[in-house]
Design a protein around this motif. Structure first.
Motif, PDB file in Angstrom:
ATOM      1  N   ALA A 351       8.051 142.907  11.796  1.00 41.92           N
ATOM      2  CA  ALA A 351       7.488 141.868  12.659  1.00 41.92           C
ATOM      3  C   ALA A 351       6.741 142.455  13.846  1.00 41.92           C
ATOM      4  CB  ALA A 351       8.600 140.938  13.160  1.00 41.92           C
ATOM      5  N   ASP A 352       6.909 143.726  14.095  1.00 38.26           N
ATOM      6  CA  ASP A 352       6.310 144.358  15.270  1.00 38.26           C
ATOM      7  C   ASP A 352       5.555 145.615  14.841  1.00 38.26           C
ATOM      8  OD1 ASP A 352       5.721 145.226  17.870  1.00 38.26           O
ATOM      9  OD2 ASP A 352       7.605 146.322  18.026  1.00 38.26           O
ATOM     10  N   ILE A 353       4.384 145.445  14.251  1.00 41.39           N
ATOM     11  CA  ILE A 353       3.549 146.562  13.826  1.00 41.39           C
ATOM     12  C   ILE A 353       2.340 146.627  14.748  1.00 41.39           C
ATOM     13  CG2 ILE A 353       2.213 147.591  11.960  1.00 41.39           C
ATOM     14  CD1 ILE A 353       5.228 147.534  11.492  1.00 41.39           C
ATOM     15  N   ALA A 354       2.263 147.714  15.527  1.00 45.69           N
ATOM     16  CA  ALA A 354       1.228 147.818  16.556  1.00 45.69           C
ATOM     17  C   ALA A 354       0.301 149.015  16.356  1.00 45.69           C
ATOM     18  CB  ALA A 354       1.886 147.911  17.933  1.00 45.69           C
ATOM     19  N   TYR A 355       0.593 149.882  15.376  1.00 43.59           N
ATOM     20  CA  TYR A 355      -0.269 151.018  15.059  1.00 43.59           C
ATOM     21  C   TYR A 355      -0.270 151.198  13.543  1.00 43.59           C
ATOM     22  CZ  TYR A 355       0.565 152.456  19.968  1.00 43.59           C
ATOM     23  OH  TYR A 355       0.679 152.503  21.336  1.00 43.59           O
ATOM     24  N   PHE A 356      -1.375 151.735  13.018  1.00 43.50           N
ATOM     25  CA  PHE A 356      -1.401 152.091  11.598  1.00 43.50           C
ATOM     26  C   PHE A 356      -2.254 153.335  11.406  1.00 43.50           C
ATOM     27  CE2 PHE A 356      -5.047 149.325  12.159  1.00 43.50           C
ATOM     28  CZ  PHE A 356      -6.043 149.873  11.350  1.00 43.50           C
ATOM     29  N   ALA A 357      -1.945 154.088  10.361  1.00 41.25           N
ATOM     30  CA  ALA A 357      -2.676 155.312  10.040  1.00 41.25           C
ATOM     31  C   ALA A 357      -2.761 155.437   8.526  1.00 41.25           C
ATOM     32  CB  ALA A 357      -1.982 156.529  10.646  1.00 41.25           C
ATOM     33  N   PHE A 358      -3.606 156.335   8.059  1.00 35.32           N
ATOM     34  CA  PHE A 358      -3.825 156.503   6.619  1.00 35.32           C
ATOM     35  C   PHE A 358      -3.247 157.835   6.161  1.00 35.32           C
ATOM     36  CE2 PHE A 358      -7.179 153.842   8.316  1.00 35.32           C
ATOM     37  CZ  PHE A 358      -7.113 152.738   7.471  1.00 35.32           C
TER      38      PHE A 358
END
Length: 390
Positions: A351-358
C-alpha cells in the motif's frame, strides 16, 4: 557427453572433508577456497547472494572430442552442492543433500554450460562468451523464492523460474525446492584458487507504521508528457547495491496512480520484466516480475496470466502495471492480461510504494515519465551511470 556426465566423473574423483571456511556476511571481504573439495560450509543461501571471484582459464580447447566422437567432460566446470536441515527422503535423518548447480567460466562449442539439478530443462548453453568476455570474473548465484539467477560481472547469464522447471520425476521434489526448503550449507567442488563471499539480501518487509489508505489520485498521464521517456536502467550491479540504493530508483507514489506506469520493452516468454518496489522509507518491499506466461509479485502473487498476451515478436511493446487501491493490474496495449486483488499482509505491505527501479533490464527499454517523478542521482544523465552510452 553432456555436462551431467562430467559432474558424475568429478564427484567420483574427489573426496572432501568438513571445511574450516565460514560464511563471510559482508560485501567487502573475500575468502579463499583452498582445496578442490570444501565441504559443509555454513552459508544460508536464501539470505545471501553467493559471489565467487576468479580468473577465466586461458588456452582451453573449446571443442574437445573423444576418439569415438563423444564430448569430453568439461575440465573447468565449477560445482556448488547444497545441504538442507530438512529430512527430504523421510528416513528420520536431517541434513539431506538437496542437489547442486554447475557452470562453466567459458563458453564451449558443444554441450551445455549451466546445470541446475531438479529443474525441468535444467541444461543451458551460453549464447556468447560469459561475463562479456572479461578475464576477471565475479559470478553471483541468487536463490529467490520463485527463481534462481546466475550473473557474471553484473550480466545475467541464466535465469530459471521454478514454475517453468516443475516437471520432474525426482522423488525428492522439483525445482521449487530451492525456494521452499531451507538451505544452510554448501559444498565447493573444483573451485580451488577462487574466492567467495556473501552479499546480504534485503528481505520482504511489512511496514510497522499504520498505513493510511491511499486517496484517489488522478494520473497526469493523459496529459502531454513533461519529459521524454528514460531508459530502464538496470540496478542489478554493485554500484546500485544490487537494487538496494535509491540513487538508482525513480521516486513516485506508485500506489496513488490509478492509471499506472507504462514501460516500453520486449515481452518475453520465459525471461521476465522486473520492477523493484520500495516503500516511502526507502526499504525494498518486493519485486514485480512478469512475462507472456506468468506474473509474480514477491510474497503475494504467483500465477499464469489470465488472458492471452498480445505480442509482436522481436519488437518493443508498451505494457502498464498498477498497484492502485490494493489491486495489481497489468495491461499490454489496451488489453488487461492480469488482475489480482491483494489481501491481508500483501495489501498492507504494497500500500505504500514510493520508489521503483528496474532489475536485469536492457538499455533498449524505456519508461514513460509522468509529472511528479524524480530520478535518482545515478539516473540523471540518462546513460544509466555510463552503462548505456550510445
Amino acid at each position: 557427453m553432456l555436462l551431467l556426465l562430467s559432474i558424475f566423473m568429478f564427484f567420483g574423483a574427489t573426496y572432501g572433508k568438513d571445511s574450516e571456511i565460514r560464511i563471510v556476511p559482508t560485501s567487502e571481504e573475500w575468502k579463499p577456497i583452498l582445496t578442490s573439495f570444501e565441504k559443509n560450509i555454513e552459508f544460508p543461501i536464501q539470505d545471501y547472494i553467493l559471489e565467487i571471484k576468479g580468473t577465466k582459464p586461458e588456452n582451453v580447447d573449446r571443442d574437445p572430442e573423444y576418439p569415438d566422437g563423444g564430448f569430453t567432460p568439461k575440465e573447468h566446470t565449477m560445482i556448488v552442492g547444497f545441504t538442507t536441515p530438512a529430512d527430504l527422503n523421510r528416513n528420520g535423518v536431517a541434513d539431506d543433500t538437496l542437489g547442486h548447480v554447475a557452470w562453466n567460466p567459458i563458453h564451449y562449442t558443444k554441450g551445455h554450460d549451466v546445470f541446475i539439478e531438479y529443474c525441468h530443462q535444467n541444461y543451458k548453453s551460453y549464447s556468447s562468451e560469459p561475463c562479456g568476455g572479461a578475464t576477471e570474473q565475479i559470478w553471483a548465484w541468487d536463490f529467490q523464492s520463485d527463481r534462481v539467477q546466475l550473473s557474471c560481472n553484473g550480466i545475467l547469464e541464466h535465469e530459471m523460474i521454478y514454475e517453468y522447471g516443475e516437471y520432474t520425476t525426482n522423488p525428492a521434489g522439483d525445482c521449487s525446492l530451492f525456494g521452499t526448503v531451507r538451505i544452510t550449507k554448501l559444498d565447493f567442488r573444483h573451485l580451488e584458487g577462487w574466492e567467495y563471499r556473501g552479499i546480504e539480501k534485503t528481505k520482504f518487509v511489512t511496514p510497522t507504521k499504520e498505513i493510511v489508505p491511499p486517496t484517489v489520485f488522478t494520473s497526469p498521464f493523459t496529459e502531454e508528457p513533461t519529459e521524454p521517456p528514460r531508459k530502464t536502467c538496470d540496478c542489478w550491479n554493485a554500484a546500485c547495491g544490487w537494487c538496494t540504493k535509491l540513487e538508482c530508483a525513480i521516486k513516485y507514489k506508485v500506489t496513488e496512480d490509478s492509471e499506472g506506469i507504462t514501460i516500453n520493452s520486449r515481452l518475453w516468454w520465459k525471461r521476465t520484466n522486473n520492477i523493484v518496489l520500495f516503500n516511502s522509507a526507502g526499504v525494498k518491499v518486493g519485486e514485480l516480475s512478469w512475462s507472456r506466461r506468468a506474473v509474480f509479485l514477491e510474497g503475494c502473487v504467483k500465477c499464469r496470466v489470465m488472458a492471452r498476451v498480445p505480442f509482436t515478436p522481436k519488437q518493443l511493446d508498451d505494457w502498464t502495471f498498477s498497484l492502485f487501491d490494493g489491486e495489481l493490474k497489468i495491461t499490454t496495449g489496451e488489453k488487461l492480461v492480469s488482475h489480482h486483488e491483494l489481501i491481508g499482509q500483501c495489501r498492507e505491505a504494497y500500500a505504500d510504494i514510493a520508489y521503483f527501479a528496474f532489475a536485469r533490464s536492457s538499455c533498449e527499454g524505456t519508461v514513460y515519465m509522468k509529472r511528479g517523478m524524480e530520478v535518482g542521482e545515478a539516473l540523471e544523465d540518462d546513460t544509466c551511470n555510463s552503462q548505456c552510452e550510445d
